[in-house]
Design a protein around this motif. Structure first.
Motif, PDB file in Angstrom:
ATOM      1  N   THR A  34      -0.902   0.362  -7.862  1.00 27.97           N
ATOM      2  CA  THR A  34      -0.354   0.646  -6.539  1.00 27.97           C
ATOM      3  C   THR A  34      -1.382   1.346  -5.669  1.00 27.97           C
ATOM      4  O   THR A  34      -1.583   0.990  -4.502  1.00 27.97           O
ATOM      5  CB  THR A  34       0.918   1.510  -6.651  1.00 27.97           C
ATOM      6  OG1 THR A  34       1.844   0.848  -7.498  1.00 27.97           O
ATOM      7  CG2 THR A  34       1.541   1.768  -5.307  1.00 27.97           C
ATOM      8  N   ALA A  38      -3.242  -0.109  -2.242  1.00 30.63           N
ATOM      9  CA  ALA A  38      -3.200   0.666  -1.000  1.00 30.63           C
ATOM     10  C   ALA A  38      -4.608   0.936  -0.469  1.00 30.63           C
ATOM     11  O   ALA A  38      -4.849   0.850   0.744  1.00 30.63           O
ATOM     12  CB  ALA A  38      -2.464   1.983  -1.233  1.00 30.63           C
ATOM     13  N   ALA A  41      -5.974  -2.339   1.054  1.00 30.89           N
ATOM     14  CA  ALA A  41      -5.349  -2.601   2.355  1.00 30.89           C
ATOM     15  C   ALA A  41      -5.921  -1.676   3.425  1.00 30.89           C
ATOM     16  O   ALA A  41      -6.288  -2.124   4.522  1.00 30.89           O
ATOM     17  CB  ALA A  41      -3.835  -2.447   2.254  1.00 30.89           C
ATOM     18  N   ASP A  42      -6.024  -0.399   3.113  1.00 30.24           N
ATOM     19  CA  ASP A  42      -6.549   0.567   4.070  1.00 30.24           C
ATOM     20  C   ASP A  42      -8.002   0.257   4.423  1.00 30.24           C
ATOM     21  O   ASP A  42      -8.387   0.307   5.591  1.00 30.24           O
ATOM     22  CB  ASP A  42      -6.432   1.982   3.489  1.00 30.24           C
ATOM     23  CG  ASP A  42      -6.854   3.044   4.481  1.00 30.24           C
ATOM     24  OD1 ASP A  42      -6.238   3.122   5.573  1.00 30.24           O
ATOM     25  OD2 ASP A  42      -7.811   3.793   4.185  1.00 30.24           O
ATOM     26  N   ALA A  72       0.524  -7.507  -4.257  1.00 32.54           N
ATOM     27  CA  ALA A  72       0.872  -6.404  -3.351  1.00 32.54           C
ATOM     28  C   ALA A  72       0.135  -6.568  -2.025  1.00 32.54           C
ATOM     29  O   ALA A  72       0.716  -6.347  -0.950  1.00 32.54           O
ATOM     30  CB  ALA A  72       0.533  -5.059  -3.991  1.00 32.54           C
ATOM     31  N   CYS A  73      -1.129  -6.978  -2.084  1.00 30.48           N
ATOM     32  CA  CYS A  73      -1.892  -7.211  -0.853  1.00 30.48           C
ATOM     33  C   CYS A  73      -1.333  -8.387  -0.060  1.00 30.48           C
ATOM     34  O   CYS A  73      -1.240  -8.325   1.167  1.00 30.48           O
ATOM     35  CB  CYS A  73      -3.365  -7.442  -1.192  1.00 30.48           C
ATOM     36  SG  CYS A  73      -4.207  -5.970  -1.818  1.00 30.48           S
ATOM     37  N   ARG A  75       1.783  -9.390   0.011  1.00 28.42           N
ATOM     38  CA  ARG A  75       3.022  -8.924   0.661  1.00 28.42           C
ATOM     39  C   ARG A  75       2.719  -8.010   1.844  1.00 28.42           C
ATOM     40  O   ARG A  75       3.324  -8.135   2.907  1.00 28.42           O
ATOM     41  CB  ARG A  75       3.914  -8.205  -0.354  1.00 28.42           C
ATOM     42  CG  ARG A  75       4.611  -9.128  -1.320  1.00 28.42           C
ATOM     43  CD  ARG A  75       5.669  -8.422  -2.148  1.00 28.42           C
ATOM     44  NE  ARG A  75       5.179  -7.242  -2.840  1.00 28.42           N
ATOM     45  CZ  ARG A  75       4.598  -7.249  -4.046  1.00 28.42           C
ATOM     46  NH1 ARG A  75       4.419  -8.395  -4.678  1.00 28.42           N
ATOM     47  NH2 ARG A  75       4.195  -6.135  -4.606  1.00 28.42           N
ATOM     48  N   TYR A  76       1.773  -7.096   1.683  1.00 31.62           N
ATOM     49  CA  TYR A  76       1.459  -6.151   2.754  1.00 31.62           C
ATOM     50  C   TYR A  76       0.933  -6.867   4.000  1.00 31.62           C
ATOM     51  O   TYR A  76       1.332  -6.552   5.120  1.00 31.62           O
ATOM     52  CB  TYR A  76       0.435  -5.115   2.274  1.00 31.62           C
ATOM     53  CG  TYR A  76       0.049  -4.148   3.360  1.00 31.62           C
ATOM     54  CD1 TYR A  76       0.897  -3.086   3.686  1.00 31.62           C
ATOM     55  CD2 TYR A  76      -1.119  -4.306   4.085  1.00 31.62           C
ATOM     56  CE1 TYR A  76       0.563  -2.203   4.705  1.00 31.62           C
ATOM     57  CE2 TYR A  76      -1.459  -3.432   5.099  1.00 31.62           C
ATOM     58  CZ  TYR A  76      -0.614  -2.388   5.410  1.00 31.62           C
ATOM     59  OH  TYR A  76      -0.931  -1.521   6.425  1.00 31.62           O
ATOM     60  N   PHE A  77       0.032  -7.823   3.801  1.00 32.98           N
ATOM     61  CA  PHE A  77      -0.595  -8.486   4.943  1.00 32.98           C
ATOM     62  C   PHE A  77       0.168  -9.706   5.442  1.00 32.98           C
ATOM     63  O   PHE A  77      -0.241 -10.338   6.409  1.00 32.98           O
ATOM     64  CB  PHE A  77      -2.032  -8.889   4.592  1.00 32.98           C
ATOM     65  CG  PHE A  77      -2.980  -7.723   4.541  1.00 32.98           C
ATOM     66  CD1 PHE A  77      -3.383  -7.089   5.698  1.00 32.98           C
ATOM     67  CD2 PHE A  77      -3.465  -7.255   3.331  1.00 32.98           C
ATOM     68  CE1 PHE A  77      -4.243  -6.010   5.665  1.00 32.98           C
ATOM     69  CE2 PHE A  77      -4.325  -6.177   3.277  1.00 32.98           C
ATOM     70  CZ  PHE A  77      -4.718  -5.551   4.449  1.00 32.98           C
ATOM     71  N   SER A  78       1.293 -10.035   4.825  1.00 31.19           N
ATOM     72  CA  SER A  78       2.009 -11.279   5.152  1.00 31.19           C
ATOM     73  C   SER A  78       2.368 -11.409   6.633  1.00 31.19           C
ATOM     74  O   SER A  78       2.329 -12.500   7.174  1.00 31.19           O
ATOM     75  CB  SER A  78       3.253 -11.430   4.288  1.00 31.19           C
ATOM     76  OG  SER A  78       4.179 -10.407   4.582  1.00 31.19           O
ATOM     77  N   LYS A  80       0.868  -9.430   9.042  1.00 35.55           N
ATOM     78  CA  LYS A  80      -0.148  -8.718   9.806  1.00 35.55           C
ATOM     79  C   LYS A  80      -1.352  -9.583  10.171  1.00 35.55           C
ATOM     80  O   LYS A  80      -2.170  -9.184  10.982  1.00 35.55           O
ATOM     81  CB  LYS A  80      -0.619  -7.488   9.023  1.00 35.55           C
ATOM     82  CG  LYS A  80       0.461  -6.432   8.848  1.00 35.55           C
ATOM     83  CD  LYS A  80      -0.038  -5.298   8.002  1.00 35.55           C
ATOM     84  CE  LYS A  80       0.938  -4.162   7.873  1.00 35.55           C
ATOM     85  NZ  LYS A  80       2.322  -4.471   7.726  1.00 35.55           N
TER      86      LYS A  80
END
Length: 110
Positions: A34, A38, A41-42, A72-73, A75-78, A80
């Motif tokens: 996790t 993060a 992504a950051d 996870a990446c 999903r986060y950027f989906s 964006k």
């Protein structure tokens, strides 16, 4: 607030509620995966800002998109980026040890 990243099998403890860990107030716990997702992504967001490349106009290729960190990446950027291109290597019917042997012998099959 302190953040503690735990690796190995500690995700089992965290996902089960981590009753013993809840006693440490003000501290947030996370697994290594996790925290790694993060940080990726950051870092990507900051790199796009530095190079004046808006995420919303970008195509993102995520290699290893079915793993814990890659998914996870994804999903986060989906929502964006302009286009999200997940990639994963298909499973090979040849066991890894046999593939390695074939590559050493100069055969690129498997």
């Amino acid at each position: 607030m302190d953040v503690v990243a735990l690796g190995g099998f500690t995700s089992i403890i965290l996902e089960s509620g981590g009753a013993n860990l809840q006693a440490i107030q003000g501290t947030k716990f996370t697994t290594g995966n996790t925290l790694t997702a993060a940080l990726i992504a950051d870092s990507l967001v900051k790199a796009c800002q530095k190079w004046n490349q808006p995420l919303k106009d970008s195509t993102l290729l995520i290699i290893g998109s079915t793993g814990d960190i890659g998914s996870a990446c994804v999903r986060y950027f989906s929502n964006k980026v302009k286009k999200n291109t997940p990639y994963c290597q298909k499973s090979s019917p040849t066991p890894p040890a046999r593939r390695t042997t074939k590559i050493r012998k100069g055969q690129l099959s498997g």
